[in-house]
Design a protein around this motif. Sequence first.
Motif, mmCIF file in Angstrom:
data_model
loop_
_atom_site.group_PDB
_atom_site.id
_atom_site.type_symbol
_atom_site.label_atom_id
_atom_site.label_comp_id
_atom_site.label_asym_id
_atom_site.label_seq_id
_atom_site.Cartn_x
_atom_site.Cartn_y
_atom_site.Cartn_z
ATOM 1 N N ALA A 1 0.806 -1.221 0.000
ATOM 2 C CA ALA A 1 0.000 0.000 0.000
ATOM 3 C C ALA A 1 0.839 1.271 0.000
ATOM 4 O O ALA A 1 0.515 2.224 -0.715
ATOM 5 C CB ALA A 1 -0.953 -0.005 1.194
ATOM 6 N N ALA A 2 1.902 1.319 0.810
ATOM 7 C CA ALA A 2 2.674 2.564 0.909
ATOM 8 C C ALA A 2 3.205 2.985 -0.462
ATOM 9 O O ALA A 2 2.989 4.121 -0.913
ATOM 10 C CB ALA A 2 3.819 2.396 1.904
ATOM 11 N N ALA B 1 -10.256 11.076 0.011
ATOM 12 C CA ALA B 1 -9.254 10.022 -0.140
ATOM 13 C C ALA B 1 -8.497 9.791 1.164
ATOM 14 O O ALA B 1 -8.204 8.639 1.519
ATOM 15 C CB ALA B 1 -8.281 10.378 -1.258
ATOM 16 N N VAL B 2 -8.196 10.859 1.895
ATOM 17 C CA VAL B 2 -7.508 10.709 3.186
ATOM 18 C C VAL B 2 -8.399 9.955 4.170
ATOM 19 O O VAL B 2 -7.941 9.056 4.887
ATOM 20 C CB VAL B 2 -7.113 12.091 3.749
ATOM 21 C CG1 VAL B 2 -6.578 11.949 5.172
ATOM 22 C CG2 VAL B 2 -6.058 12.746 2.872
ATOM 23 N N ALA B 3 -9.684 10.312 4.208
ATOM 24 C CA ALA B 3 -10.615 9.623 5.105
ATOM 25 C C ALA B 3 -10.728 8.142 4.739
ATOM 26 O O ALA B 3 -10.769 7.270 5.620
ATOM 27 C CB ALA B 3 -11.984 10.292 5.045
ATOM 28 N N LEU B 4 -10.759 7.848 3.446
ATOM 29 C CA LEU B 4 -10.848 6.450 3.013
ATOM 30 C C LEU B 4 -9.547 5.697 3.271
ATOM 31 O O LEU B 4 -9.567 4.489 3.532
ATOM 32 C CB LEU B 4 -11.222 6.401 1.532
ATOM 33 C CG LEU B 4 -12.667 6.833 1.228
ATOM 34 C CD1 LEU B 4 -12.872 7.014 -0.269
ATOM 35 C CD2 LEU B 4 -13.654 5.800 1.776
ATOM 36 N N ALA B 5 -8.409 6.395 3.223
ATOM 37 C CA ALA B 5 -7.141 5.765 3.586
ATOM 38 C C ALA B 5 -7.166 5.341 5.056
ATOM 39 O O ALA B 5 -6.692 4.254 5.415
ATOM 40 C CB ALA B 5 -5.974 6.720 3.329
ATOM 41 N N ALA B 6 -7.739 6.211 5.897
ATOM 42 C CA ALA B 6 -7.887 5.859 7.309
ATOM 43 C C ALA B 6 -8.781 4.631 7.468
ATOM 44 O O ALA B 6 -8.487 3.718 8.249
ATOM 45 C CB ALA B 6 -8.454 7.042 8.086
ATOM 46 N N ALA B 7 -9.878 4.589 6.705
ATOM 47 C CA ALA B 7 -10.785 3.447 6.783
ATOM 48 C C ALA B 7 -10.111 2.166 6.303
ATOM 49 O O ALA B 7 -10.260 1.099 6.916
ATOM 50 C CB ALA B 7 -12.038 3.725 5.960
ATOM 51 N N ALA C 1 1.270 12.821 -0.669
ATOM 52 C CA ALA C 1 1.553 11.386 -0.709
ATOM 53 C C ALA C 1 2.027 10.901 0.661
ATOM 54 O O ALA C 1 1.605 9.839 1.147
ATOM 55 C CB ALA C 1 2.613 11.088 -1.771
ATOM 56 N N GLY C 2 2.900 11.689 1.299
ATOM 57 C CA GLY C 2 3.373 11.319 2.627
ATOM 58 C C GLY C 2 2.260 11.346 3.657
ATOM 59 O O GLY C 2 2.168 10.463 4.520
ATOM 60 N N LEU C 3 1.380 12.352 3.547
ATOM 61 C CA LEU C 3 0.272 12.471 4.492
ATOM 62 C C LEU C 3 -0.679 11.293 4.390
ATOM 63 O O LEU C 3 -1.011 10.656 5.404
ATOM 64 C CB LEU C 3 -0.490 13.774 4.217
ATOM 65 C CG LEU C 3 -1.827 13.929 4.973
ATOM 66 C CD1 LEU C 3 -1.584 14.024 6.470
ATOM 67 C CD2 LEU C 3 -2.598 15.148 4.455
ATOM 68 N N TYR D 1 -2.791 6.080 6.522
ATOM 69 C CA TYR D 1 -3.085 4.655 6.338
ATOM 70 C C TYR D 1 -2.333 3.801 7.358
ATOM 71 O O TYR D 1 -2.909 2.899 7.993
ATOM 72 C CB TYR D 1 -2.713 4.231 4.913
ATOM 73 C CG TYR D 1 -2.745 2.737 4.700
ATOM 74 C CD1 TYR D 1 -3.948 2.063 4.506
ATOM 75 C CD2 TYR D 1 -1.569 1.991 4.707
ATOM 76 C CE1 TYR D 1 -3.987 0.696 4.334
ATOM 77 C CE2 TYR D 1 -1.590 0.622 4.525
ATOM 78 C CZ TYR D 1 -2.790 -0.028 4.341
ATOM 79 O OH TYR D 1 -2.816 -1.384 4.177
ATOM 80 N N VAL D 2 -1.044 4.074 7.544
ATOM 81 C CA VAL D 2 -0.211 3.271 8.448
ATOM 82 C C VAL D 2 -0.673 3.421 9.900
ATOM 83 O O VAL D 2 -0.829 2.433 10.623
ATOM 84 C CB VAL D 2 1.270 3.658 8.298
ATOM 85 C CG1 VAL D 2 2.116 2.986 9.378
ATOM 86 C CG2 VAL D 2 1.783 3.274 6.916
#
Length: 405
Positions: free
Chosen positions: A34-35, A108-114, A52-54, A59-60
């Motif tokens: 994923a990363a 996209a950030v919220a979905l990365a968290a999910a 990209a880093g954020l 996600y991690v």
Amino acid sequence: MTRSSSPVVDVLRTRHTGYLLLTSLLGRLPGAMAALAIVQLVRSTSGDFAFAGLITAVYVVAGAIGQPLLGRLVDRFGQVAVLTVSGILSFLAFTGMALAVDPLPGLAVALAAAAGVFTPPLEPALRALWPRLVAPGPQLKAAFSLDAGAQEIIFIIGPLLTVVGIAVFGPVGNLLFAGALGLVGALAFIVNPVPRAASASVQRRAGAAAHPGVRSPILIPAVARVAVFTFGIGVPVGALTIVATASEAARASDGLAGWILAVNAVGALVGATVVGIRPLGSTPARLLTECGVLLALGYLPLAATALPMWAYVIAAGLSGLMLPPTLGQVFERISQLSPAAALTEANGWVVSAMTLGIGAGTLVAGAVVGGAGTSTVAWIVLGASAVTVLLSLIALPSRTGRDSP
């Protein structure tokens, strides 16, 4: 069961173990893909490295939070239900993230968290099953070491699969590919009779109690100390990524970082194989600190930045030797300390601790190199090793003896 000269052979000959290990590894592949997949997707759209880093960090960190939470749900509702639901939700989140990165970056950030939070807890789930599958003693030690060593294969295959996935499916399709592998692995894992029997056992236990809740194992002091210890061994592992990259830049040798990381993983496989064949003889309670200190010492040759390139690469291999044996002791110790009804959650806590240790090592090492340049590699190695040694001392057996199972 037929005895052999090698406990790891006995483990692999045991019914269900090979299948569960392989399907678990398949389901864990998104963690190794994923990363890079997210970074490459962002580069192909906005090209914003900061974003990209954020999104990768989100996600991690979300994954580190999700593993013990989902582990607690597994201990209450069983592996089948939790792995099925989390696998589906994580795949849907991967899909949404891939499609939303360009038009809706906030979503996209919220979905990365999910996607991170709902990562199926296959790693703690399998480790909770090992005591059911193999005999205690040398075979259980070999099983945990085999599991830790096999994890290294993921981090060799994962980046390669990402490269192939981007070439075949494109950056968006590659992220869907990674999410699909996680879902397929989770579903393949739970169709096996062992996870299904474990789930049935959980349901019987819950049905027999009016209040089936069990307090979180992280509240047990000895478990918490093992988690802190595991964070400590993750720090030099995370710092190695920056050390390898900085060494490549300092030597102006393209590709050196890849060789350093690959040979380090090979060293870890060698360590896992050796301990699988000849398990360490003492108890995890006595071996944790010793293994942690030896792991830290194994990284010290990387501080000798003036070594010839071939010698430096060999040093990277030596630095990986003690990781699987040390993790094997962690997993066995957790199985001794945690109540059986909370074992999946307990394993989730140490998985998260390792993830956070790796993240902290990478973050601090990157900040140091970014601020002071590649000449700081030696100090990064020394600092990371010192942290590991200091936090290894916290795993020393309690003088009161209360840590003993």
